[in-house]
Scaffold this motif. Structure first.
Motif, short mmCIF file in Angstrom:
data_model
loop_
_atom_site.label_atom_id
_atom_site.label_comp_id
_atom_site.label_asym_id
_atom_site.label_seq_id
_atom_site.Cartn_x
_atom_site.Cartn_y
_atom_site.Cartn_z
N PRO A 11 0.82 -1.22 0.00
CA PRO A 11 0.00 0.00 0.00
C PRO A 11 0.85 1.26 0.00
CG PRO A 11 -0.72 -1.56 1.68
CD PRO A 11 0.60 -2.05 1.19
N ALA A 12 0.38 2.29 -0.68
CA ALA A 12 1.07 3.58 -0.67
C ALA A 12 1.09 4.14 0.74
CB ALA A 12 0.37 4.54 -1.62
N GLY A 13 2.22 4.71 1.13
CA GLY A 13 2.34 5.32 2.44
C GLY A 13 2.83 4.39 3.53
N SER A 14 2.84 3.09 3.29
CA SER A 14 3.33 2.16 4.31
C SER A 14 4.85 2.28 4.41
CB SER A 14 2.93 0.72 3.99
OG SER A 14 3.47 0.32 2.75
N VAL A 15 5.36 2.18 5.62
CA VAL A 15 6.78 2.40 5.88
C VAL A 15 7.46 1.07 6.20
CG1 VAL A 15 8.48 3.59 7.32
CG2 VAL A 15 6.32 4.72 6.73
N HIS A 16 8.53 0.79 5.51
CA HIS A 16 9.33 -0.41 5.76
C HIS A 16 10.75 -0.10 5.33
CE1 HIS A 16 10.80 -4.50 5.84
NE2 HIS A 16 9.63 -4.94 6.29
N TRP A 31 12.01 -1.34 1.79
CA TRP A 31 11.40 -0.83 0.55
C TRP A 31 11.45 0.69 0.51
CZ3 TRP A 31 9.39 -5.21 2.83
CH2 TRP A 31 9.21 -6.33 2.00
N TYR A 32 11.67 1.21 -0.68
CA TYR A 32 11.57 2.65 -0.84
C TYR A 32 10.11 3.07 -0.73
CZ TYR A 32 16.40 2.60 -2.46
OH TYR A 32 17.76 2.43 -2.53
N MET A 33 9.87 4.29 -0.29
CA MET A 33 8.50 4.79 -0.15
C MET A 33 7.77 4.78 -1.49
SD MET A 33 7.72 5.44 2.99
CE MET A 33 6.29 6.50 2.81
N THR A 34 8.52 4.89 -2.57
CA THR A 34 7.93 4.90 -3.91
C THR A 34 7.63 3.49 -4.43
OG1 THR A 34 10.21 5.10 -4.67
CG2 THR A 34 8.88 7.11 -4.66
N THR A 35 8.07 2.47 -3.70
CA THR A 35 7.80 1.09 -4.12
C THR A 35 6.45 0.67 -3.54
OG1 THR A 35 10.18 0.64 -3.99
CG2 THR A 35 8.73 -1.25 -4.25
N HIS A 36 5.40 0.97 -4.27
CA HIS A 36 4.06 0.61 -3.79
C HIS A 36 3.17 0.28 -4.98
CE1 HIS A 36 2.53 4.54 -5.04
NE2 HIS A 36 3.54 5.10 -4.39
N GLY A 37 1.98 -0.19 -4.69
CA GLY A 37 1.08 -0.67 -5.73
C GLY A 37 1.42 -2.12 -6.06
N SER A 75 14.97 -1.35 -6.69
CA SER A 75 15.68 -2.36 -5.92
C SER A 75 15.19 -2.28 -4.48
CB SER A 75 17.19 -2.10 -5.97
OG SER A 75 17.87 -2.94 -5.05
N PHE A 76 15.59 -3.20 -3.64
CA PHE A 76 15.41 -3.02 -2.21
C PHE A 76 16.35 -1.90 -1.75
CE2 PHE A 76 13.78 -7.37 -2.50
CZ PHE A 76 12.66 -7.29 -1.69
N THR A 77 16.08 -1.34 -0.60
CA THR A 77 16.92 -0.27 -0.06
C THR A 77 18.26 -0.81 0.44
OG1 THR A 77 16.13 -0.48 2.21
CG2 THR A 77 14.82 0.92 0.73
N SER A 78 19.13 0.10 0.83
CA SER A 78 20.45 -0.28 1.34
C SER A 78 20.34 -1.04 2.66
CB SER A 78 21.32 0.96 1.53
OG SER A 78 20.68 1.90 2.38
N ASN A 79 19.21 -0.92 3.36
CA ASN A 79 19.02 -1.67 4.59
C ASN A 79 19.02 -3.18 4.32
OD1 ASN A 79 18.19 -1.72 7.54
ND2 ASN A 79 16.51 -2.87 6.64
N PHE A 80 18.48 -3.57 3.15
CA PHE A 80 18.37 -4.97 2.79
C PHE A 80 19.37 -5.37 1.71
CE2 PHE A 80 15.67 -8.55 0.93
CZ PHE A 80 15.87 -9.39 2.00
N ARG A 81 19.77 -4.41 0.88
CA ARG A 81 20.71 -4.66 -0.21
C ARG A 81 21.87 -3.65 -0.14
NH1 ARG A 81 18.47 -8.99 -0.69
NH2 ARG A 81 17.17 -9.69 -2.44
N PRO A 82 22.68 -3.73 0.92
CA PRO A 82 23.76 -2.74 1.08
C PRO A 82 24.81 -2.79 -0.01
CG PRO A 82 24.02 -4.54 2.65
CD PRO A 82 22.67 -4.71 2.03
N ASN A 83 24.98 -3.94 -0.66
CA ASN A 83 25.98 -4.04 -1.72
C ASN A 83 25.42 -3.69 -3.09
OD1 ASN A 83 28.07 -4.86 -0.01
ND2 ASN A 83 27.40 -6.98 -0.09
N CYS A 84 24.12 -3.41 -3.13
CA CYS A 84 23.48 -3.07 -4.40
C CYS A 84 23.30 -1.56 -4.55
CB CYS A 84 22.12 -3.77 -4.50
SG CYS A 84 21.20 -3.38 -6.01
N VAL A 85 22.80 -0.92 -3.49
CA VAL A 85 22.48 0.51 -3.58
C VAL A 85 23.15 1.27 -2.45
CG1 VAL A 85 20.29 0.05 -4.74
CG2 VAL A 85 20.35 0.23 -2.24
N THR A 86 23.21 2.60 -2.59
CA THR A 86 23.98 3.41 -1.66
C THR A 86 23.18 3.97 -0.50
OG1 THR A 86 23.56 5.39 -3.00
CG2 THR A 86 25.57 4.11 -3.49
N ALA A 87 21.84 4.01 -0.61
CA ALA A 87 21.07 4.69 0.43
C ALA A 87 19.65 4.17 0.50
CB ALA A 87 21.04 6.20 0.16
N GLY A 88 18.97 4.49 1.61
CA GLY A 88 17.58 4.11 1.80
C GLY A 88 16.61 5.18 1.39
#
Length: 261
Positions: free
Chosen positions: A168-173, A176-182, A225-238
């Motif tokens: 759902p839009a607006g859910s925080v985790h 996931w990036y805030m834009t990863t919804h739907g 992608s998943f955020t750096s919290n879950f994919r630290p070697n993939c992306v630079t930030a959450g």
């Protein structure tokens, strides 16, 4: 007794050159195979999105979520509803259940066989919009249990698959990036009892996908992608507004989340 002659330096050099050429040929061959597989990844994503659009136009609903699926295909049993007794029915053919029609491919009864996330693939194949056969049901491990080739499609690379989900839009985790919804499609390595979301691509490979079909950023546009919290070697930030793919990492570290239009 004749003396045994050893290899001369020239002969040893020739052997080493031949071994080097053979090893180089193997590495080049592997590289060519992977590049061909990577090209298929984008084709897979685009074909699923195209099939979903066609389904929506023909049935005025989303696959998996369609509330009158049993008007078109046999009911797996019970009341015909994935929110009711049909969810626990046992079917091994095109028989299916009705989704709840809320445009979210996400209904997850607490204990069931059929789920909207898995019926998504069954409805596409039932409609003749994708090749193959998929059960529409979760695997035995959990309601998320995705088995490539059985209830979800196999991916282009070894031990990989695809899976639908919704956030759902607006859910925080933090993962996931805030834009990863739907509704979005996950494409990654197989995970036991869950969606195929294990690491599958290097950051440079995923960035190359982005540059072909999207905006080049892991938390914006339609490829995430998943955020750096879950994919630290993939992306630079959450934070999606500053996150980039890590060009300093050459190992496999990423998986794809494709936002469905």
């Amino acid at each position: 007794m004749p003396m045994q002659r050893g290899f001369t330096l020239v002969e040893l050099s020739i052997v080493l050159v031949i071994v080097g050429l053979l090893m180089g040929g193997v590495l080049v061959g592997r590289d060519l195979v992977r590049k061909a597989q990577l090209r298929t990844v984008l084709t897979d994503l685009e074909e699923v999105q195209s099939a979903t659009r066609l389904f929506s136009e023909q049935y005025n609903a989303l696959p998996g979520d369609i509330p009158n699926a049993t008007d078109y295909w046999p009911s797996a049993g019970g009341d015909g509803m994935v929110s009711g007794t049909c969810a626990s029915a046992a079917s091994n053919d095109t028989a299916t259940c009705n989704g709840n029609g809320d445009r979210r491919i996400a209904y997850r009864p607490g204990a069931s066989n059929f789920t909207e996330e898995h019926m998504f693939w069954q409805h596409l194949t039932n409609a003749g919009l994708m090749e193959g056969y998929y059960t529409g049901k979760a695997g035995p491990g959990s309601i998320w249990d995705s088995i490539p080739g059985k209830n979800v499609p196999e991916g282009a690379l070894r031990d990989s698959g695809m899976g639908m989900t919704n956030r759902p839009a607006g859910s925080v985790h933090a993962n996931w990036y805030m834009t990863t919804h739907g509704n979005f499609l996950e494409y990654g390595g197989k995970v036991a009892d869950s969606i195929s979301r294990n690491i599958l691509f290097t950051p440079r490979e995923q960035l190359s996908f982005e540059e072909k079909v999207d905006d080049g950023y892991p938390g914006l546009g339609k490829m995430h992608s998943f955020t750096s919290n879950f994919r630290p070697n993939c992306v630079t930030a959450g934070n999606e507004h500053v996150a980039e793919y890590r060009k300093d990492v050459s190992d496999v570290a990423c998986s794809i989340m494709w936002i469905m239009e």
